[in-house]
Write a protein that holds these residues in place. Structure first.
Motif, PDB file in Angstrom:
ATOM      1  N   TYR A  77      43.366  -5.104 -14.935  1.00 29.62           N
ATOM      2  CA  TYR A  77      43.700  -3.962 -15.183  1.00 29.62           C
ATOM      3  C   TYR A  77      45.279  -3.826 -15.757  1.00 29.62           C
ATOM      4  CZ  TYR A  77      38.918  -3.854 -16.427  1.00 29.62           C
ATOM      5  OH  TYR A  77      37.634  -3.170 -16.721  1.00 29.62           O
ATOM      6  N   GLU A  98      47.037  -5.768 -14.068  1.00 32.84           N
ATOM      7  CA  GLU A  98      48.502  -7.084 -14.410  1.00 32.84           C
ATOM      8  C   GLU A  98      48.449  -6.754 -16.075  1.00 32.84           C
ATOM      9  OE1 GLU A  98      45.842  -9.693 -12.590  1.00 32.84           O
ATOM     10  OE2 GLU A  98      46.897  -9.481 -10.512  1.00 32.84           O
ATOM     11  N   ALA A  99      47.206  -5.743 -16.247  1.00 34.16           N
ATOM     12  CA  ALA A  99      47.550  -6.881 -18.102  1.00 34.16           C
ATOM     13  C   ALA A  99      48.482  -5.386 -19.031  1.00 34.16           C
ATOM     14  CB  ALA A  99      45.970  -6.451 -18.891  1.00 34.16           C
ATOM     15  N   GLY A 100      48.817  -4.679 -17.864  1.00 37.52           N
ATOM     16  CA  GLY A 100      49.825  -3.225 -18.517  1.00 37.52           C
ATOM     17  C   GLY A 100      49.741  -2.216 -18.754  1.00 37.52           C
ATOM     18  N   ARG A 121      45.847  -5.395 -22.952  1.00 39.74           N
ATOM     19  CA  ARG A 121      46.814  -5.681 -23.785  1.00 39.74           C
ATOM     20  C   ARG A 121      47.213  -5.648 -24.883  1.00 39.74           C
ATOM     21  NH1 ARG A 121      44.446 -10.215 -20.891  1.00 39.74           N
ATOM     22  NH2 ARG A 121      44.108 -11.240 -22.023  1.00 39.74           N
ATOM     23  N   GLU A 181      37.447  -9.850 -18.862  1.00 46.94           N
ATOM     24  CA  GLU A 181      37.902 -10.287 -19.703  1.00 46.94           C
ATOM     25  C   GLU A 181      38.076  -9.234 -20.186  1.00 46.94           C
ATOM     26  OE1 GLU A 181      41.017 -12.619 -18.887  1.00 46.94           O
ATOM     27  OE2 GLU A 181      40.366 -12.571 -16.182  1.00 46.94           O
ATOM     28  N   VAL A 237      49.023  -1.673 -25.063  1.00 47.12           N
ATOM     29  CA  VAL A 237      49.986  -2.262 -24.773  1.00 47.12           C
ATOM     30  C   VAL A 237      50.923  -2.589 -26.025  1.00 47.12           C
ATOM     31  CG1 VAL A 237      52.050  -3.000 -23.388  1.00 47.12           C
ATOM     32  CG2 VAL A 237      49.601  -2.594 -22.104  1.00 47.12           C
ATOM     33  N   ALA A 238      50.190  -3.341 -26.859  1.00 45.67           N
ATOM     34  CA  ALA A 238      50.940  -4.128 -27.707  1.00 45.67           C
ATOM     35  C   ALA A 238      51.133  -3.249 -29.002  1.00 45.67           C
ATOM     36  CB  ALA A 238      50.878  -4.841 -28.543  1.00 45.67           C
ATOM     37  N   ALA A 272      40.907  -6.659 -20.587  1.00 46.87           N
ATOM     38  CA  ALA A 272      41.927  -6.456 -20.035  1.00 46.87           C
ATOM     39  C   ALA A 272      43.025  -6.576 -21.610  1.00 46.87           C
ATOM     40  CB  ALA A 272      41.935  -8.150 -19.611  1.00 46.87           C
ATOM     41  N   GLY A 273      41.651  -7.801 -22.651  1.00 44.66           N
ATOM     42  CA  GLY A 273      41.939  -7.671 -23.894  1.00 44.66           C
ATOM     43  C   GLY A 273      42.701  -6.487 -24.604  1.00 44.66           C
TER      44      GLY A 273
END
Length: 297
Positions: free
Chosen positions: A181, A183-185, A146, A139, A149-150, A142-143
């Motif tokens: 990962y 799914e996180a982008g 994200r 998790e 991506v941002a 995954a953060g």
């Protein structure tokens, strides 16, 4: 190629186009600007900046998390400036937490590379084919994806998510992590160091259609050295050959120095080496002469 006055034309869009093409995209490793130019001059469409080779060339030490993000980005910038083909760079763990990843992505993007890979190891990390690795929670990683991506400003900047968890938690966990990962982008998935051809095939089969996949053909590493045709059959989109150039350079330098020490001069080695004029042509001296003529008062 790599001219002083002509920058690369849309390298990030070009990288995505190449990844979408038929067959796996081959990315030889480069550890500095010279090796990157040699990769490009050999006709390859993309350069991979190896963290292993960067560490060895900059500090003469193993890839165990000794380099800072600044040192890695500086090397990436020099490599990207030396070639016109897209550059994919090792960005290790992102050099901290999700907030550090934001800055890491922005710095690599400013450096001119076309994409990076981020891994889920605990800092300080180790080369993916060494023992003793540890990974952060899925998790948390995954953060970090994200956040990456941002952080990117160019949507074509390629984000590759690498998991080193197969050696720590087993292949099932590694595949599950890779899915999360995506799914996180993450744009591309990289399951590091499967240790058998069956495991390689499982990665390819279970992640087929989730995202494009990386195969790391680490020279002498823990992953079996399967053929490029087989890699293509399995459906991998990108193949890294990370340290072959570094190993070849090491062997060549060692041989040269052994001869020099034994014979007192390098005369007997010269027929096997580039000529002085040939080497200066290779690194762009004719372009310098043209620019001198162009801008002479």
């Amino acid at each position: 190629m790599g001219n002083l006055l002509s920058g690369p034309s849309a390298p990030r869009a070009r990288l995505r186009e190449l990844l979408a093409g038929p067959g796996p995209l081959v990315a030889p490793g480069a550890y500095d600007a010279l090796s990157a130019r040699l990769v490009e001059q050999a006709g390859f469409d993309v350069v991979y900046m190896t963290g292993f080779g960067t560490t060895a060339s900059l500090v003469g030490r193993p890839d165990v998390g000794l380099l800072s993000g600044t040192e890695m980005v500086d090397n990436a910038r020099r490599i990207a400036a030396a070639v016109d083909v897209p550059v994919i760079a090792d960005a290790d763990t992102g050099y901290g937490n999700a907030i550090n990843v934001v800055r890491t992505v922005q710095l690599y993007e400013q450096a001119g590379v076309a994409g990076i890979h981020l891994e889920d190891q605990v800092m300080p990390k180790k080369c993916g084919h060494m023992s003793g690795k540890a990974v952060i929670g899925a998790e948390e990683m995954a953060g970090k994806i994200r956040a990456a991506v941002a952080a990117r400003r160019d949507p074509d900047f390629l984000l590759i998510a690498r998991t080193d968890s197969a050696a720590v938690e087993g292949l099932d966990a590694a595949i599950a992590r890779a899915r999360s990962y995506a799914e996180a982008g993450a744009d591309v998935l990289f399951v590091e160091a499967p240790t058998s051809e069956d495991d390689i095939a499982r990665v390819a089969d279970e992640l087929k259609g989730v995202a494009p996949l990386v195969f790391n053909w680490a020279e002498g590493g823990r992953t079996p050295p399967i053929t490029l045709d087989r890699i293509g059959e399995l459906g991998f989109s990108l193949v890294l050959y990370p340290i072959g150039t570094l190993l070849a350079a090491t062997a060549g330098i060692r041989s040269f120095l052994e001869t020099l020490r034994a014979e007192g001069t390098p005369a007997s080695t010269l027929p096997d080496l580039p000529t002085f004029e040939g080497f200066t042509d290779l690194i762009g001296l004719p372009e310098i002469h043209d620019l001198e003529s162009r801008f002479r008062p």
